[in-house]
Design a protein around this motif. Structure first.
Motif, PDB file in Angstrom:
ATOM      1  N   ILE A 244       0.833  -1.202   0.000  1.00 30.71           N
ATOM      2  CA  ILE A 244       0.000   0.000   0.000  1.00 30.71           C
ATOM      3  C   ILE A 244       0.870   1.255   0.000  1.00 30.71           C
ATOM      4  N   GLU A 245       1.937   1.259   0.816  1.00 31.93           N
ATOM      5  CA  GLU A 245       2.805   2.425   0.889  1.00 31.93           C
ATOM      6  C   GLU A 245       3.530   2.647  -0.431  1.00 31.93           C
ATOM      7  N   GLN A 246       4.000   1.572  -1.050  1.00 30.63           N
ATOM      8  CA  GLN A 246       4.664   1.690  -2.349  1.00 30.63           C
ATOM      9  C   GLN A 246       3.718   2.246  -3.409  1.00 30.63           C
ATOM     10  N   ARG A 247       2.473   1.799  -3.382  1.00 28.03           N
ATOM     11  CA  ARG A 247       1.506   2.279  -4.369  1.00 28.03           C
ATOM     12  C   ARG A 247       1.178   3.748  -4.153  1.00 28.03           C
ATOM     13  N   LYS A 248       1.093   4.167  -2.882  1.00 27.95           N
ATOM     14  CA  LYS A 248       0.825   5.576  -2.599  1.00 27.95           C
ATOM     15  C   LYS A 248       1.898   6.455  -3.222  1.00 27.95           C
ATOM     16  N   GLN A 249       3.147   6.017  -3.111  1.00 26.43           N
ATOM     17  CA  GLN A 249       4.246   6.786  -3.699  1.00 26.43           C
ATOM     18  C   GLN A 249       4.181   6.759  -5.222  1.00 26.43           C
ATOM     19  N   LYS A 250       3.825   5.600  -5.776  1.00 28.07           N
ATOM     20  CA  LYS A 250       3.761   5.482  -7.243  1.00 28.07           C
ATOM     21  C   LYS A 250       2.610   6.298  -7.814  1.00 28.07           C
ATOM     22  N   GLU A 251       1.476   6.365  -7.059  1.00 24.49           N
ATOM     23  CA  GLU A 251       0.331   7.135  -7.547  1.00 24.49           C
ATOM     24  C   GLU A 251       0.675   8.608  -7.695  1.00 24.49           C
ATOM     25  N   LYS A 252       1.601   9.095  -6.855  1.00 26.80           N
ATOM     26  CA  LYS A 252       1.985  10.501  -6.931  1.00 26.80           C
ATOM     27  C   LYS A 252       2.736  10.816  -8.216  1.00 26.80           C
ATOM     28  N   THR A 253       3.341   9.790  -8.817  1.00 18.90           N
ATOM     29  CA  THR A 253       4.133  10.017 -10.032  1.00 18.90           C
ATOM     30  C   THR A 253       3.345   9.755 -11.306  1.00 18.90           C
ATOM     31  N   ARG A 254       2.132   9.276 -11.198  1.00 16.80           N
ATOM     32  CA  ARG A 254       1.353   8.998 -12.406  1.00 16.80           C
ATOM     33  C   ARG A 254       0.860  10.305 -13.011  1.00 16.80           C
ATOM     34  N   PRO A 255       0.746  10.366 -14.339  1.00 20.52           N
ATOM     35  CA  PRO A 255       0.249  11.593 -14.974  1.00 20.52           C
ATOM     36  C   PRO A 255      -1.190  11.872 -14.565  1.00 20.52           C
ATOM     37  N   PRO A 256      -1.562  13.152 -14.427  1.00 19.88           N
ATOM     38  CA  PRO A 256      -2.905  13.493 -13.951  1.00 19.88           C
ATOM     39  C   PRO A 256      -4.002  13.232 -14.975  1.00 19.88           C
ATOM     40  N   HIS A 257      -3.640  13.135 -16.266  1.00 19.06           N
ATOM     41  CA  HIS A 257      -4.676  12.956 -17.279  1.00 19.06           C
ATOM     42  C   HIS A 257      -5.266  11.554 -17.202  1.00 19.06           C
ATOM     43  N   SER A 258      -6.374  11.360 -17.882  1.00 19.17           N
ATOM     44  CA  SER A 258      -7.078  10.085 -17.839  1.00 19.17           C
ATOM     45  C   SER A 258      -6.232   8.980 -18.438  1.00 19.17           C
ATOM     46  N   SER A 259      -6.465   7.760 -17.973  1.00 21.89           N
ATOM     47  CA  SER A 259      -5.719   6.610 -18.448  1.00 21.89           C
ATOM     48  C   SER A 259      -6.651   5.631 -19.129  1.00 21.89           C
ATOM     49  N   ILE A 260      -6.060   4.592 -19.708  1.00 21.10           N
ATOM     50  CA  ILE A 260      -6.876   3.584 -20.380  1.00 21.10           C
ATOM     51  C   ILE A 260      -7.698   2.788 -19.382  1.00 21.10           C
TER      52      ILE A 260
END
Length: 265
Positions: A130-146
């Motif tokens: 969960i902690e790793q994903r929280k950090q990764k979510e911060k780096t994802r682009p803000p625009h919509s994804s597939i």
């Protein structure tokens, strides 16, 4: 493309057969994702969308069910279900790249390039994931994804002249039942299941039990619309709240009914 790549790769280097106990990356990592989803799936309630199963055929119902599934996954796993698998595959591809680099070094040294076994790893605690994903979510682009659940665009069709829905001359008690269902007031009262079934019978509908508490109402031959109406009888034998909204919406979609459809004799 994937099959072609595997076939070409297998002609150059031996590929191990599938094994779930040899530390193979994709096998072990996909099992970890599956185990996590299995751990939380019993907390997801989609009964409002799939009971009866014909509900999924109604406009927008499957879309809303997917949205609830997506939101549930985000709440429990911090990310969309699609990203769970995308990140898992990205980790596997990174590991394959490392294995390929190791094989190239052996080939350059004149050694046999055997497929190196992936190191066996023990699953990390869910709190670490969960902690790793929280950090990764911060780096994802803000625009919509597939992986975003979006409403599909409706194909444009030439407009057809709308036919006026049939009106029913009914007694006052029956009119009261449909008035409660189609009323736009938030304070409308509940409708007893027995009263609703009786009202539909007075309109000429035949009623057939299917399985459990699921019933199907078949319209009379005199009606233009021929599609049947399947509904789940509430546990308390009362149609109220969101269930009343659902029943009214489906009746409106199938038969074009509304408050103005029913007139007291």
């Amino acid at each position: 493309m994937i099959i072609g790549f595997v076939q070409e790769l297998s002609s150059m280097i031996p590929i191990p057969s599938f094994s779930s106990n040899k530390g193979q990356m994709f096998a072990s990592k996909s099992q970890e994702v599956g185990s996590e989803l299995n751990h939380i799936k019993d907390q997801l309630d989609l009964l409002d969308f799939v009971v009866p199963i014909d509900n999924l055929l109604e406009p927008g119902v499957a879309h809303e069910a997917l949205k609830k599934l997506d939101q549930f996954t985000i709440e429990k796993s911090v990310t969309k279900m699609g990203f769970l698998y995308q990140d898992m595959i990205a980790d596997c591809l990174s590991g394959i790249q490392g294995q390929c680099d190791e094989a190239k070094v052996k080939l350059a040294q004149g050694l046999k390039a055997e497929w190196p076994a992936a190191p066996a790893t023990s699953p990390e605690p869910m709190t670490v994931w969960i902690e790793q994903r929280k950090q990764k979510e911060k780096t994802r682009p803000p625009h919509s994804s597939i992986y975003d659940i979006v409403t599909p665009a409706k194909p444009s069709r030439p407009q057809e002249p709308a036919s006026l829905p049939r009106t029913f001359k009914i007694d006052e008690s029956t009119a009261e039942i449909f008035s409660r269902l189609f009323s736009k007031s938030q304070s409308r009262g509940p409708v007893a299941w027995a009263a609703f079934a009786e009202a539909m019978a007075k309109l000429g509908f035949s009623i057939s039990p299917k399985y459990g508490s699921v019933y199907t109402f078949y319209p009379p031959d005199s009606m233009t619309a021929k599609k049947s109406f399947t509904v789940h009888r509430p546990h308390q034998s009362k149609i109220e709240g969101y269930r009343a909204l659902t029943v009214a919406r489906r009746l409106r979609t199938l038969y074009g009914w509304g408050e103005e459809t029913f007139q007291v004799k």
